[in-house]
Design a protein around this motif. Structure first.
Motif, PDB file in Angstrom:
ATOM      1  N   ALA A  15       0.407  -0.932   0.120  1.00  0.00           N
ATOM      2  CA  ALA A  15       0.170  -0.173   0.192  1.00  0.00           C
ATOM      3  C   ALA A  15       0.612   1.104   0.683  1.00  0.00           C
ATOM      4  O   ALA A  15       0.633   2.779  -0.712  1.00  0.00           O
ATOM      5  N   GLN A  16       2.126   1.442   0.661  1.00  0.00           N
ATOM      6  CA  GLN A  16       3.139   2.191   1.050  1.00  0.00           C
ATOM      7  C   GLN A  16       3.412   2.588  -0.559  1.00  0.00           C
ATOM      8  O   GLN A  16       3.641   3.337  -1.274  1.00  0.00           O
ATOM      9  N   ARG A  17       3.843   1.031  -1.228  1.00  0.00           N
ATOM     10  CA  ARG A  17       4.410   1.762  -2.432  1.00  0.00           C
ATOM     11  C   ARG A  17       4.067   2.409  -2.990  1.00  0.00           C
ATOM     12  O   ARG A  17       4.122   3.058  -3.590  1.00  0.00           O
ATOM     13  N   LEU A  18       2.366   1.592  -3.156  1.00  0.00           N
ATOM     14  CA  LEU A  18       1.731   2.216  -4.642  1.00  0.00           C
ATOM     15  C   LEU A  18       1.199   3.265  -3.933  1.00  0.00           C
ATOM     16  O   LEU A  18       1.535   4.491  -5.416  1.00  0.00           O
ATOM     17  N   ALA A  19       0.643   4.162  -2.736  1.00  0.00           N
ATOM     18  CA  ALA A  19       0.673   5.674  -2.409  1.00  0.00           C
ATOM     19  C   ALA A  19       1.757   6.278  -2.653  1.00  0.00           C
ATOM     20  O   ALA A  19       1.837   7.492  -3.805  1.00  0.00           O
ATOM     21  N   LEU A  20       3.062   6.155  -3.183  1.00  0.00           N
ATOM     22  CA  LEU A  20       3.889   6.742  -3.182  1.00  0.00           C
ATOM     23  C   LEU A  20       3.826   7.037  -4.293  1.00  0.00           C
ATOM     24  O   LEU A  20       4.627   7.830  -5.039  1.00  0.00           O
ATOM     25  N   HIS A  21       3.709   5.553  -5.317  1.00  0.00           N
ATOM     26  CA  HIS A  21       4.131   5.649  -7.137  1.00  0.00           C
ATOM     27  C   HIS A  21       2.727   6.971  -7.062  1.00  0.00           C
ATOM     28  O   HIS A  21       3.006   7.768  -8.196  1.00  0.00           O
ATOM     29  N   ILE A  22       1.669   6.477  -6.516  1.00  0.00           N
ATOM     30  CA  ILE A  22       0.222   7.715  -7.626  1.00  0.00           C
ATOM     31  C   ILE A  22       1.361   8.968  -6.695  1.00  0.00           C
ATOM     32  O   ILE A  22       0.755   9.860  -7.754  1.00  0.00           O
ATOM     33  N   LEU A  23       1.680   9.375  -5.930  1.00  0.00           N
ATOM     34  CA  LEU A  23       2.175  10.424  -5.193  1.00  0.00           C
ATOM     35  C   LEU A  23       3.047  10.997  -6.441  1.00  0.00           C
ATOM     36  O   LEU A  23       3.545  12.611  -6.992  1.00  0.00           O
ATOM     37  N   ARG A  25       3.297  10.595  -9.863  1.00  0.00           N
ATOM     38  CA  ARG A  25       2.635  10.770 -10.866  1.00  0.00           C
ATOM     39  C   ARG A  25       1.614  11.856 -10.930  1.00  0.00           C
ATOM     40  O   ARG A  25       1.592  12.354  -9.982  1.00  0.00           O
ATOM     41  N   SER A  26       1.209  12.821 -12.653  1.00  0.00           N
ATOM     42  CA  SER A  26       0.715  14.323 -12.861  1.00  0.00           C
ATOM     43  C   SER A  26      -0.697  13.473 -12.466  1.00  0.00           C
ATOM     44  O   SER A  26      -0.742  12.398 -12.227  1.00  0.00           O
ATOM     45  N   GLU A  27      -1.199  14.857 -12.031  1.00  0.00           N
ATOM     46  CA  GLU A  27      -2.631  14.913 -11.444  1.00  0.00           C
ATOM     47  C   GLU A  27      -3.614  13.933 -13.001  1.00  0.00           C
ATOM     48  O   GLU A  27      -4.343  13.049 -12.555  1.00  0.00           O
ATOM     49  N   GLU A  29      -2.872  11.663 -15.098  1.00  0.00           N
ATOM     50  CA  GLU A  29      -2.720  10.303 -14.671  1.00  0.00           C
ATOM     51  C   GLU A  29      -3.670   9.482 -13.302  1.00  0.00           C
ATOM     52  O   GLU A  29      -3.548   8.647 -13.842  1.00  0.00           O
ATOM     53  N   VAL A  30      -3.167  10.182 -12.705  1.00  0.00           N
ATOM     54  CA  VAL A  30      -4.386   9.586 -11.300  1.00  0.00           C
ATOM     55  C   VAL A  30      -5.676  10.086 -11.576  1.00  0.00           C
ATOM     56  O   VAL A  30      -6.484   8.752 -11.415  1.00  0.00           O
ATOM     57  N   LYS A  31      -6.046  11.203 -11.876  1.00  0.00           N
ATOM     58  CA  LYS A  31      -7.580  11.028 -12.845  1.00  0.00           C
ATOM     59  C   LYS A  31      -7.591  10.497 -13.295  1.00  0.00           C
ATOM     60  O   LYS A  31      -8.870   9.647 -13.179  1.00  0.00           O
ATOM     61  N   ALA A  32      -7.253   9.339 -14.634  1.00  0.00           N
ATOM     62  CA  ALA A  32      -7.240   8.630 -16.115  1.00  0.00           C
ATOM     63  C   ALA A  32      -7.702   7.189 -14.483  1.00  0.00           C
ATOM     64  O   ALA A  32      -8.580   6.477 -15.303  1.00  0.00           O
TER      65      ALA A  32
END
Lengths: 188, 188
Positions: A15-23, A25-27, A29-32
């Motif tokens: 979960a931490q790895r995924l969360a850090l990865h999401i942070l 990425r650009s907004e 990409e996260v919105k997609a």
């Protein structure tokens, strides 16, 4: 991280790895990703005929006229449909029960899509129902329960249990070997 | 250490561990091990009937009169006999081929104990020969080759291939699933 941990197979570290990865990425990409999740949830439901996952009221497999509509393969889950489709061997239709009978977990036959299956078999001209359910205790119970209900209306078969391909006799467990012996067939 | 490394599954590290362990034990203990190895090699040979490992000219399975002598289960190796015996399901006799037909490794039918098997089937009143051979390329070749030779004299069957016990449809490879579907049987 708290939300991600609700996903299957995701523990605190993943979960931490995924969360850090999401942070990172650009907004956009996260919105997609967020939109894809919402869209999937909103648009994908169950096929009204076979209860396979489908974005349409009737799934693509049920709508394909070239598929053999006289054969129904009964599985526990949509994942099993996907696994069987990958073999490219089966050309009939499916019926997804939505689980297995499991009194321990409080799942009785009435919670599964068994009645719609009986209706399908009664109303249509079904030549064969193939029970393709894993050989666990719950799987056996479900296969026998559903099989006995359908036997009055059509031919009911079940998939073979035995040695897996590439499997070595020496490494097979005793129950598998016993089933392989019991299920032996005449050589063509 | 050099000698120990010739054993299967023993690399340099394991060989060193084994060697150091042996150096720590008493001379009597080491002698017991060395003698056991020599005795096993000197006393254990092959059963003259079925070619299973045996300290006697005819193995215990062949000598047991309560076992069904009209059924022969054909396997590649003595290990397979041991695996099948563990199931406690099979009460017939065996025939150990001593390997599989493998042109790539230069192993032809004449290197295997196929002629003695044909003689057994011809000379005795054999009701069924069960081919219990793993479903590899060499296994299939051997099953078909031996099966075709024996078909003129007796009924030849082969063990079932399909989903292993406890196996999940989702995790089964495509060939195993295809075989499980193909080998389906009517529900009793």
């Amino acid at each position: 991280m708290e939300q991600l941990q609700h996903l299957p197979g995701v523990g605190p570290k993943t979960a931490q790895r995924l969360a850090l990865h999401i942070l990172k990425r650009s907004e956009d990409e996260v919105k997609a990703l967020a939109n894809a999740l919402m869209e999937a949830k909103q648009q994908v439901g169950y096929c009204s005929v076979c209860f396979h996952l489908s974005a349409e009221p009737v799934c693509e497999i049920c709508r394909t006229p070239s598929r053999d509509s006289q054969t129904i393969c009964v599985v526990a889950d949509s994942r099993d449909v996907i696994a069987l489709e990958k073999t490219r061997e089966y050309r009939g239709k499916y019926h997804v029960l939505g689980g297995l009978i499991s009194p321990m977990d409080g799942i009785g036959p009435e919670q599964l899509h068994i009645q719609p299956l009986i209706r399908r078999v009664k109303q249509q001209n079904i030549a064969e129902v193939i029970m393709a359910i894993s050989p666990s205790v719950e799987g056996e119970t479900t296969t026998l329960y559903v099989g006995h209900l359908l036997k009055h209306f059509t031919k009911v078969t079940r998939i073979a249990f035995g040695l897996p391909m590439g499997g070595d006799l020496e490494y097979a467990d005793e129950v598998t070997l016993a089933r392989a012996l019991e299920g032996r067939r005449e050589l063509d």
